[in-house]
Motif scaffolding. Structure first.
Motif, short mmCIF file in Angstrom:
data_model
loop_
_atom_site.label_atom_id
_atom_site.label_comp_id
_atom_site.label_asym_id
_atom_site.label_seq_id
_atom_site.Cartn_x
_atom_site.Cartn_y
_atom_site.Cartn_z
N GLN A 120 -22.12 5.05 -2.05
CA GLN A 120 -23.59 4.55 -3.09
C GLN A 120 -22.32 3.49 -4.12
O GLN A 120 -22.67 3.06 -4.44
CB GLN A 120 -24.26 5.68 -3.55
CG GLN A 120 -25.25 6.61 -2.25
CD GLN A 120 -26.07 7.03 -2.62
OE1 GLN A 120 -25.92 7.20 -4.02
NE2 GLN A 120 -27.07 6.80 -1.91
N ALA A 121 -21.35 4.33 -4.83
CA ALA A 121 -20.79 4.24 -5.60
C ALA A 121 -19.66 2.96 -5.42
O ALA A 121 -20.33 1.47 -6.05
CB ALA A 121 -19.54 5.03 -6.50
N ALA A 122 -18.53 2.54 -4.38
CA ALA A 122 -18.84 1.64 -4.04
C ALA A 122 -19.58 0.64 -3.08
O ALA A 122 -19.81 -0.52 -3.35
CB ALA A 122 -18.30 2.40 -2.02
N LEU A 123 -21.09 0.62 -2.27
CA LEU A 123 -21.71 -0.34 -2.05
C LEU A 123 -22.67 -1.18 -3.92
O LEU A 123 -22.91 -1.80 -3.38
CB LEU A 123 -23.26 0.20 -1.17
CG LEU A 123 -22.40 1.28 0.04
CD1 LEU A 123 -23.93 1.78 0.97
CD2 LEU A 123 -22.46 -0.04 1.34
N LYS A 124 -22.54 -0.74 -4.70
CA LYS A 124 -23.18 -0.90 -5.56
C LYS A 124 -22.40 -2.20 -5.78
O LYS A 124 -21.57 -2.68 -6.34
CB LYS A 124 -23.03 -0.39 -6.93
CG LYS A 124 -23.33 -1.44 -8.29
CD LYS A 124 -25.05 -1.01 -8.27
CE LYS A 124 -25.63 -1.89 -9.76
NZ LYS A 124 -26.97 -1.44 -9.70
N ASP A 125 -23.70 -3.35 -5.53
CA ASP A 125 -23.35 -4.80 -5.91
C ASP A 125 -22.26 -5.86 -4.45
O ASP A 125 -21.41 -6.09 -5.30
CB ASP A 125 -23.11 -4.99 -7.53
CG ASP A 125 -23.56 -4.76 -8.53
OD1 ASP A 125 -25.23 -5.10 -7.72
OD2 ASP A 125 -23.79 -4.29 -9.44
N ALA A 126 -22.78 -4.20 -3.41
CA ALA A 126 -21.07 -5.22 -2.40
C ALA A 126 -21.79 -6.76 -2.00
O ALA A 126 -22.96 -7.10 -1.96
CB ALA A 126 -21.05 -4.33 -1.87
#
Length: 472
Positions: free
Chosen positions: A81-87
């Motif tokens: 989830q941290a990675a996907l934020k604003d991807a």
């Protein structure tokens, strides 16, 4: 929403399954396109069981970027989830259950005299069963965390996973990729003294079950010229994992199309089964066991602190060009390049023998609007029959994977041309449910019933890889 992507000047790219042995090819592909993609950060995501490989391949990715003189930030994380934020772009290249699951997918059907293969037959069905719930969880996260992102999927079985993303994840900004068409277009032109720039390719079908035709730059169709040459060089464009038994030339002359390499499992099923069972009986083991050893060697290479480029040994792993295709799809969308690519996307009438609202694998123009499929037209009766059976089987598999409906799972096994219908098929289905129970929560009720009845995995190697059921 496309405008948001196109105007970004610092891209955040996320790869789920970042600890994969393919990741160096992905990084190489981004480096080759440094002038097309204003990358700021790349996030490589994996699960706790893959953390060691993530750290190894992640360190290598950092060395590759540094050697290229780039200031991209490479983040390694287990926090999806941290990675996907604003991807801006998310690519998926994961295998649920990792290689032990593939070993079971191959060996359990082989034990009962059936073809055991990663994306075809019983093994392919179970790869979809394990993967669909995970990809739908990822899409759910994306809907909240990066609703404008494009999802570039090359997790296999790519066509079915793309179907699940569209039909059950309701996510439209997705493109599915496969390396098989890429390999055909790289290898075939030289057979007739041409380059790819001299030729026009048109593909149609579904992932790992498509055909193609080819024209030269005068408008003359050269499909039959390529077919003639293929019979002097039978392995041209053939993926590493497919045994090279030649097609029947008379059959190809009749269809006037070139089938993909995986058609061997259907057009030469007898010979492919014989070869698969010989591998099963060989101490070297099935393809998955061989790949396990290749992966170990690759990661030993990746540990070298002086290695800052993709090693040639990666080609032995199979799946070459998957990652490069993903990079090209991302660059084509971002730059609105309108590149010809072969992708899994909504049919929209390009193959009129299949429903318009389901996923096919076809030639398409890829740009800011995503994939715009090119019209291929009707198939002849033989190919029409095959493709309609195979696509409807895919729809049954995906629905079973999404819902956990055991009756639908049995329907999929009954429909599959590589699985003789009957008691053995049902037993293989049940045994594979037990073997993969850790990754099949949607089938929990049926698996509990099978465990209570004492069903166990019979192949000794697959049994050793199967976790014992938890006590009630």
């Amino acid at each position: 929403m496309e405008g948001f992507i196109m105007t970004r000047e610092a891209l955040k790219l996320v790869t789920i399954g970042g600890g994969s042995s393919y990741t160096p090819e992905l990084i190489e592909g981004y480096i080759k396109r440094r002038d097309q993609l204003p990358i700021k950060e790349i996030w490589l995501v994996d699960i706790p069981a893959g953390e060691e490989k993530l750290n190894i391949v992640g360190a290598m990715a950092k060395r590759m970027v540094k050697a290229a003189g780039l200031d991209w930030q490479i983040h390694l994380t287990l926090d999806r989830q941290a990675a996907l934020k604003d991807a801006d772009f998310v690519s998926t290249q994961f295998r649920v259950g990792r290689l032990p699951a593939r070993i079971k997918d191959e060996r359990i059907p082989n034990y009962y005299g059936l073809i055991g293969q990663e994306t075809n037959g019983a093994g392919g069905i179970f790869k979809a069963f394990r993967t669909v719930p995970v990809i739908l969880d990822i899409v759910h996260d994306m809907q909240t965390l990066c609703p404008n992102a494009w999802l570039i999927n090359f997790t296999n079985p790519s066509g079915m996973i793309t179907e699940a993303i569209k039909t059950y994840g309701h996510w439209d900004k997705v493109i599915g990729l496969c390396n098989v068409p890429v390999m055909a277009m790289l290898s075939e032109p030289e057979l007739i003294g041409k380059t790819l720039d001299d030729l026009t390719y048109k593909f149609a079908g579904i992932d790992h079950f498509h055909w193609h035709r080819v024209w030269d730059n005068t408008g003359q169709e050269v499909t039959m010229q390529i077919i003639d040459k293929l019979f002097g060089d039978d392995d041209a464009g053939l993926p590493t994992n497919i045994f090279d038994v030649p097609f029947f030339k008379d059959q190809l002359a009749n269809m006037k199309m070139i089938p993909c390499g995986y058609h061997r499992y259907y057009y030469r099923q007898e010979e492919m089964l014989k070869h698969g069972l010989e591998e099963y009986a060989n101490p070297e083991g099935t393809r998955a066991q061989q790949v396990t050893r290749i992966e170990e060697e690759l990661f030993d290479l990746y540990k070298d602190p002086n290695l800052d480029y993709k090693p040639k040994q990666l080609a032995e792993r199979g799946g070459a060009h998957y990652s490069d295709a993903a990079c090209e799809a991302i660059a084509s969308i971002y730059q609105d390049k309108k590149t010809h690519m072969v992708v899994s996307t909504l049919n929209q009438g390009s193959v009129p023998d299949l429903p318009s609202d389901h996923v096919v694998e076809v030639s398409a123009q890829v740009g800011a609007a995503g994939a715009v499929p090119m019209a291929f037209g009707h198939f002849q009766p033989a190919e029409r029959g095959w493709i309609q059976l195979m696509k409807n089987m895919e729809l049954v598999i995906v629905e079973a994977a999404a819902t956990g409906n055991y009756g639908l799972a049995l329907q999929a096994f009954t429909m599959n041309p590589l699985i003789p219908a009957g008691a053995t098929a049902k037993h293989v289905l049940d045994e594979m449910l037990v073997a993969h129970q850790k990754y099949l929560p949607q089938f929990a009720t049926k698996i509990k019933e099978l465990n209570a009845a004492g069903l166990t995995v019979q192949d000794p190697i697959a049994a050793e890889l199967t976790e014992k059921p938890a006590l009630a």
